[in-house]
Write a protein that holds these residues in place. Structure first.
Motif, short mmCIF file in Angstrom:
data_model
loop_
_atom_site.label_atom_id
_atom_site.label_comp_id
_atom_site.label_asym_id
_atom_site.label_seq_id
_atom_site.Cartn_x
_atom_site.Cartn_y
_atom_site.Cartn_z
N PHE A 1 9.21 1.28 7.57
CA PHE A 1 8.11 -0.09 7.54
C PHE A 1 9.35 -1.48 6.62
CE2 PHE A 1 4.98 2.78 7.47
CZ PHE A 1 4.33 2.01 8.69
N LYS A 2 10.42 -0.90 5.72
CA LYS A 2 11.07 -2.02 5.43
C LYS A 2 11.81 -2.59 6.01
CE LYS A 2 14.68 0.05 2.87
NZ LYS A 2 15.87 -1.17 3.50
N MET B 1 9.31 -2.48 -3.19
CA MET B 1 7.78 -1.99 -1.94
C MET B 1 8.28 -0.31 -2.05
SD MET B 1 4.49 -2.38 -1.47
CE MET B 1 4.59 -4.16 -1.40
N LYS B 2 7.00 -0.19 -2.36
CA LYS B 2 6.71 1.54 -1.94
C LYS B 2 6.47 2.16 -1.72
CE LYS B 2 7.02 2.92 -8.27
NZ LYS B 2 6.67 3.96 -8.75
N TRP B 3 7.40 1.97 -0.19
CA TRP B 3 6.00 2.61 1.98
C TRP B 3 5.76 3.45 1.80
CZ3 TRP B 3 5.31 -2.26 3.51
CH2 TRP B 3 6.02 -3.11 3.25
N GLU B 4 6.25 4.80 0.49
CA GLU B 4 5.67 6.08 0.70
C GLU B 4 3.82 6.10 0.49
OE1 GLU B 4 7.66 5.97 -2.61
OE2 GLU B 4 8.04 5.18 -1.42
#
Length: 453
Positions: A423-424, A449-452
């Motif tokens: 996503f990043k 941001m912690k996308w997981e």
């Protein structure tokens, strides 16, 4: 109208079939009742026994007390005919127990009760247990309401006392039975009680015995009952024997013997021959001995045939049950195989359908991604470039935007969210695509941001 006629015909057909089956059942029952009363073949009683045993089993299953009682009475009579007094007694006692369970008493159940009590009294009298026989008759008299039944019970009490040589008591009950028979004007019961009463009077040296015996005989001759006539002939023969009147003694004993020969009833013939020997007529002794041996052989043969028939029948029943069990197991096996085959078919069909749906889903997902990743993004980049151009055609931009929206909608409708995408980078590329000569997009916080999650 057609439906009404069809319904009527169906009901009529059902009624006729039901009546036919009931008539067949009734005819069969009456047939076996006649076999019990007058068995012709050596296995007649055995056949009747199996029939009423099955009737009893069916009645127990269907909880039909009336049919079970009727079956019990016939089974008791069969055992009595075979000389199985104990078994006959047990069936009669069971009948009394069943009669107690009947809630709505009728004239039929009352008659059954009295008949059963009377049979038990006769059985105990034959076993020479006279006191028990009397107790059964007394018990029956407590509930008997019909005069003819009361007369029969009183007469049987008289016979029991006569067997006990208590002649005064016997005379008392015979008189009571005779009085009731006169009141109801029943000629057969009048003749029976009068003959018994007169014979006891002769033993007690009471006048009028001879006249009573002759009057009873006249009544019985009108009724033409061979069994009753035999009793009158026997009483008169013994009366004249006590009077040493050889002429009349011989006359009535001859009439008894002639009637017995004419009827061809072995038991009756045996009684007539025995009477001849009692009065000193030895000419019939050989015939009596031969007949007694014959009856003994018949009884033994009948009993042996009964036991053999029952053994064969039980063996056939056992074989039949085993055959039914094998067939049932085979049917269950076939049903199991069929059920297994059907289950496998539906499982395979479901699996195939699931695989087909998965394949369709994968294809649609692949197409939607391709539309999104290649077509939609390319259209969007073209739009972005045109927007930054001063010579851009506004109508062309609107058309491209419309194409982009429809492409994006198709992609969203046919694809699921891939939670494992980067996503990043995707968002960074998306934001950069808005960058023009006059517009700069600055993103903040994307790296942290912690996308997981």
């Amino acid at each position: 109208m057609k439906l009404t006629v069809t319904s009527f015909l169906f009901l009529l057909f059902t009624y006729l079939i039901t009546n036919s089956l009931y008539a067949q059942s009734t005819d069969s029952t009456q047939y076996y009742v006649r076999l019990i009363k007058n068995p012709r073949q050596s296995n007649d009683l055995a056949r009747a026994f199996k029939y009423f045993s099955k009737e009893k089993e069916t009645s127990v299953k269907t909880k039909s007390l009336i049919h079970e009682i009727y079956a019990n009475q016939n089974l008791a009579e069969i055992h009595k005919k075979l000389g199985h007094l104990y078994e006959s007694e047990q069936f009669n006692i069971e009948t009394l127990r069943l009669l107690e369970l009947v809630e709505n008493k009728t004239a039929w159940t009352d008659n059954c009760y009295l008949k059963t009590i009377n049979e038990l009294g006769i059985l105990y009298r034959e076993k020479k247990d006279y006191l028990t026989a009397l107790s059964f008759y007394n018990e029956a008299l407590k509930t008997a309401t019909l005069p003819k039944n009361i007369s029969t019970l009183l007469n049987n009490k008289g016979r029991t006392y006569e067997s006990l040589q208590q002649l005064d008591n016997a005379k008392e009950f015979y008189e009571k039975a005779y009085k009731i028979a006169i009141e109801v004007n029943d000629s057969s019961k009048i003749a029976r009680s009068l003959s018994n009463l007169s014979y006891v009077k002769s033993k007690l040296k009471i006048p009028g015995a001879e006249e009573g015996l002759i009057e009873a005989l006249k009544l019985r001759l009108k009724g033409k009952s061979s069994n009753a006539l035999g009793s009158s002939y026997s009483h008169l023969t013994k009366f004249y024997l006590s009077k040493k009147d050889t002429t009349n003694m011989t006359k009535y004993s001859d009439l008894f013997l002639h009637m017995a020969h004419k009827n061809g009833v072995a038991r009756q013939l045996e009684s007539a021959l025995r009477l001849k020997i009692q009065i000193g007529d030895s000419n019939n002794a050989k015939e009596y001995l031969r007949l007694s041996d014959s009856l003994l052989t018949i009884n033994k043969t009948q009993l042996n045939n009964f036991n053999y028939y029952m053994y064969q029948y039980d063996k056939k029943e056992k074989d039949l049950q085993e055959s039914i069990l094998v067939n049932e197991r085979l049917i269950y096996l076939l049903l199991f195989i069929a059920l297994g085959a059907v289950s496998i078919y539906f499982i395979l069909k479901y699996k195939h359908r699931k695989e087909k749906l998965q394949e369709i889903y994968n294809t649609e997902t692949r197409i939607s991604r391709k539309i999104h990743d290649e077509v939609a993004n390319d259209v969007y980049h073209v739009m972005t470039q045109l927007q930054g151009s001063p010579d851009a055609n506004k109508t062309l931009l609107d058309n491209l935007e419309d194409i982009y929206k429809r492409t994006r909608d198709i992609s969203r409708e046919n694809s699921s969210i891939d939670l494992h995408m980067n996503f990043k980078d995707l968002i960074s590329d998306l934001l950069l695509s808005y960058k023009t000569e006059r517009i700069n997009v600055i993103s903040m916080g994307i790296q942290q941001m912690k996308w997981e999650h």
